[in-house]
Design a protein around this motif. Structure first.
Motif, PDB file in Angstrom:
ATOM      1  N   LEU A 103      97.442 102.914  92.089  1.00 27.22           N
ATOM      2  CA  LEU A 103      97.642 103.520  93.411  1.00 27.22           C
ATOM      3  C   LEU A 103      96.455 103.199  94.303  1.00 27.22           C
ATOM      4  CD1 LEU A 103      98.901 107.067  92.353  1.00 27.22           C
ATOM      5  CD2 LEU A 103     100.257 105.132  93.179  1.00 27.22           C
ATOM      6  N   GLY A 104      96.739 102.903  95.563  1.00 27.35           N
ATOM      7  CA  GLY A 104      95.670 102.677  96.526  1.00 27.35           C
ATOM      8  C   GLY A 104      95.223 101.236  96.623  1.00 27.35           C
ATOM      9  N   LEU A 105      95.614 100.408  95.672  1.00 29.12           N
ATOM     10  CA  LEU A 105      95.270  98.986  95.775  1.00 29.12           C
ATOM     11  C   LEU A 105      96.338  98.266  96.590  1.00 29.12           C
ATOM     12  CD1 LEU A 105      93.931  97.593  92.374  1.00 29.12           C
ATOM     13  CD2 LEU A 105      92.668  98.511  94.308  1.00 29.12           C
ATOM     14  N   SER A 106      95.938  97.194  97.268  1.00 26.65           N
ATOM     15  CA  SER A 106      96.926  96.413  98.005  1.00 26.65           C
ATOM     16  C   SER A 106      97.611  95.441  97.053  1.00 26.65           C
ATOM     17  CB  SER A 106      96.247  95.654  99.141  1.00 26.65           C
ATOM     18  OG  SER A 106      95.450  94.614  98.616  1.00 26.65           O
ATOM     19  N   VAL A 107      98.760  94.965  97.496  1.00 25.70           N
ATOM     20  CA  VAL A 107      99.488  93.962  96.712  1.00 25.70           C
ATOM     21  C   VAL A 107      98.601  92.728  96.504  1.00 25.70           C
ATOM     22  CG1 VAL A 107     101.443  92.346  96.843  1.00 25.70           C
ATOM     23  CG2 VAL A 107     101.783  94.786  97.299  1.00 25.70           C
ATOM     24  N   LEU A 108      97.808  92.403  97.504  1.00 24.25           N
ATOM     25  CA  LEU A 108      96.893  91.262  97.365  1.00 24.25           C
ATOM     26  C   LEU A 108      95.877  91.515  96.243  1.00 24.25           C
ATOM     27  CD1 LEU A 108      95.714  88.566  98.370  1.00 24.25           C
ATOM     28  CD2 LEU A 108      94.317  89.903  99.960  1.00 24.25           C
ATOM     29  N   GLU A 109      95.281  92.704  96.238  1.00 21.98           N
ATOM     30  CA  GLU A 109      94.286  93.018  95.204  1.00 21.98           C
ATOM     31  C   GLU A 109      94.920  93.018  93.820  1.00 21.98           C
ATOM     32  OE1 GLU A 109      91.151  95.948  97.453  1.00 21.98           O
ATOM     33  OE2 GLU A 109      93.214  96.627  97.299  1.00 21.98           O
ATOM     34  N   ILE A 110      96.130  93.533  93.752  1.00 22.85           N
ATOM     35  CA  ILE A 110      96.830  93.565  92.466  1.00 22.85           C
ATOM     36  C   ILE A 110      97.106  92.137  91.992  1.00 22.85           C
ATOM     37  CG2 ILE A 110      98.961  94.272  91.306  1.00 22.85           C
ATOM     38  CD1 ILE A 110      98.951  96.668  93.401  1.00 22.85           C
ATOM     39  N   ALA A 111      97.521  91.289  92.919  1.00 23.81           N
ATOM     40  CA  ALA A 111      97.781  89.886  92.567  1.00 23.81           C
ATOM     41  C   ALA A 111      96.515  89.236  92.010  1.00 23.81           C
ATOM     42  CB  ALA A 111      98.271  89.125  93.795  1.00 23.81           C
ATOM     43  N   SER A 163      91.452  91.382 106.105  1.00 25.07           N
ATOM     44  CA  SER A 163      91.029  91.806 107.436  1.00 25.07           C
ATOM     45  C   SER A 163      91.968  91.311 108.537  1.00 25.07           C
ATOM     46  CB  SER A 163      89.585  91.393 107.701  1.00 25.07           C
ATOM     47  OG  SER A 163      89.409  90.017 107.470  1.00 25.07           O
ATOM     48  N   LEU A 164      93.194  90.958 108.169  1.00 19.79           N
ATOM     49  CA  LEU A 164      94.212  90.546 109.136  1.00 19.79           C
ATOM     50  C   LEU A 164      93.751  89.382 109.999  1.00 19.79           C
ATOM     51  CD1 LEU A 164      95.953  93.796 110.433  1.00 19.79           C
ATOM     52  CD2 LEU A 164      96.951  91.930 109.134  1.00 19.79           C
ATOM     53  N   ALA A 165      93.103  88.426 109.385  1.00 20.79           N
ATOM     54  CA  ALA A 165      92.639  87.252 110.117  1.00 20.79           C
ATOM     55  C   ALA A 165      93.212  85.964 109.540  1.00 20.79           C
ATOM     56  CB  ALA A 165      91.115  87.204 110.108  1.00 20.79           C
ATOM     57  N   CYS A 166      94.212  86.092 108.679  1.00 24.81           N
ATOM     58  CA  CYS A 166      94.850  84.888 108.146  1.00 24.81           C
ATOM     59  C   CYS A 166      96.299  85.265 107.843  1.00 24.81           C
ATOM     60  CB  CYS A 166      94.135  84.415 106.872  1.00 24.81           C
ATOM     61  SG  CYS A 166      94.451  85.450 105.426  1.00 24.81           S
ATOM     62  N   SER A 167      97.062  84.345 107.292  1.00 23.91           N
ATOM     63  CA  SER A 167      98.400  84.741 106.840  1.00 23.91           C
ATOM     64  C   SER A 167      98.620  84.236 105.421  1.00 23.91           C
ATOM     65  CB  SER A 167      99.464  84.185 107.784  1.00 23.91           C
ATOM     66  OG  SER A 167      99.350  82.775 107.848  1.00 23.91           O
ATOM     67  N   THR A 168      97.539  83.974 104.721  1.00 26.94           N
ATOM     68  CA  THR A 168      97.655  83.377 103.392  1.00 26.94           C
ATOM     69  C   THR A 168      97.995  84.401 102.304  1.00 26.94           C
ATOM     70  OG1 THR A 168      95.292  83.600 102.948  1.00 26.94           O
ATOM     71  CG2 THR A 168      96.015  81.542 103.963  1.00 26.94           C
ATOM     72  N   PRO A 182     105.066  97.456 109.594  1.00 23.98           N
ATOM     73  CA  PRO A 182     103.861  96.674 109.882  1.00 23.98           C
ATOM     74  C   PRO A 182     103.261  97.048 111.230  1.00 23.98           C
ATOM     75  CG  PRO A 182     105.838  95.329 110.143  1.00 23.98           C
ATOM     76  CD  PRO A 182     106.280  96.636 109.588  1.00 23.98           C
ATOM     77  N   THR A 183     101.962  96.949 111.339  1.00 29.70           N
ATOM     78  CA  THR A 183     101.305  97.156 112.626  1.00 29.70           C
ATOM     79  C   THR A 183     101.543  95.918 113.485  1.00 29.70           C
ATOM     80  OG1 THR A 183      99.286  96.110 111.856  1.00 29.70           O
ATOM     81  CG2 THR A 183      99.457  98.494 111.548  1.00 29.70           C
ATOM     82  N   GLU A 184     101.227  96.043 114.760  1.00 26.11           N
ATOM     83  CA  GLU A 184     101.388  94.898 115.648  1.00 26.11           C
ATOM     84  C   GLU A 184     100.489  93.747 115.212  1.00 26.11           C
ATOM     85  OE1 GLU A 184     101.065  94.936 120.210  1.00 26.11           O
ATOM     86  OE2 GLU A 184     102.263  96.690 119.632  1.00 26.11           O
ATOM     87  N   GLY A 202     100.538  90.675 102.149  1.00 27.40           N
ATOM     88  CA  GLY A 202     100.241  91.399 100.902  1.00 27.40           C
ATOM     89  C   GLY A 202      99.055  92.329 100.999  1.00 27.40           C
ATOM     90  N   CYS A 203      98.096  91.985 101.843  1.00 26.24           N
ATOM     91  CA  CYS A 203      96.893  92.829 101.928  1.00 26.24           C
ATOM     92  C   CYS A 203      97.183  94.122 102.664  1.00 26.24           C
ATOM     93  CB  CYS A 203      95.760  92.073 102.600  1.00 26.24           C
ATOM     94  SG  CYS A 203      96.040  91.714 104.342  1.00 26.24           S
TER      95      CYS A 203
END
Ligand code: FES
Length: 109
Positions: free
Chosen positions: A20-28, A42-47, A63-65, A84-85
């Motif tokens: 709980l509390g981890l992002s999908v990216l961190e879990i990956a 930090s929402l500065a890429c789309s990878t 999702p946020t804007e 994912g993040c």
């Protein structure tokens, strides 16, 4: 502990523990799933783009804007694409299924 499943590019289903509390990216990253996440959330890429299973998509926080803007840049964008993040594991997401997109912009496109 909740679990989630990644569908890898070769079709392999990888089910892993999803704290709980981890992002999908961190879990990956904890489980050697091949999602890049170049900006570390930090929402500065789309990878960190993942394609969410349709049944799960509606259960996600919208999702946020900023996320939408970044997603627009993602390669192989699909209707249930998310970053994912930005997907944080909660009890409600126990069993979440996401698929890795065909490629990301940085991976030889
Ligand atoms: Fe860069 Fe998610 S890791 S936006």
């Amino acid at each position: 502990m909740p679990k989630m499943t990644f569908i890898e590019r070769n079709g392999n289903h990888k089910t892993v523990e999803a704290p709980l509390g981890l992002s999908v990216l961190e879990i990956a990253h904890r489980h050697d799933v091949d999602i890049e996440g170049a900006c570390e959330g930090s929402l500065a890429c789309s990878t960190c783009h993942v394609v969410v299973d349709a049944a799960w998509f509606a259960k996600l926080v919208k999702p946020t804007e900023d996320e939408e803007d970044m997603l627009d840049l993602a390669f192989d964008l699909q209707e249930t694409s998310r970053l994912g993040c930005q997907l944080i594991m909660t009890d409600a997401l126990d069993g979440l299924v996401v698929k890795l997109p065909a490629a990301t912009r940085n991976a030889g496109g």
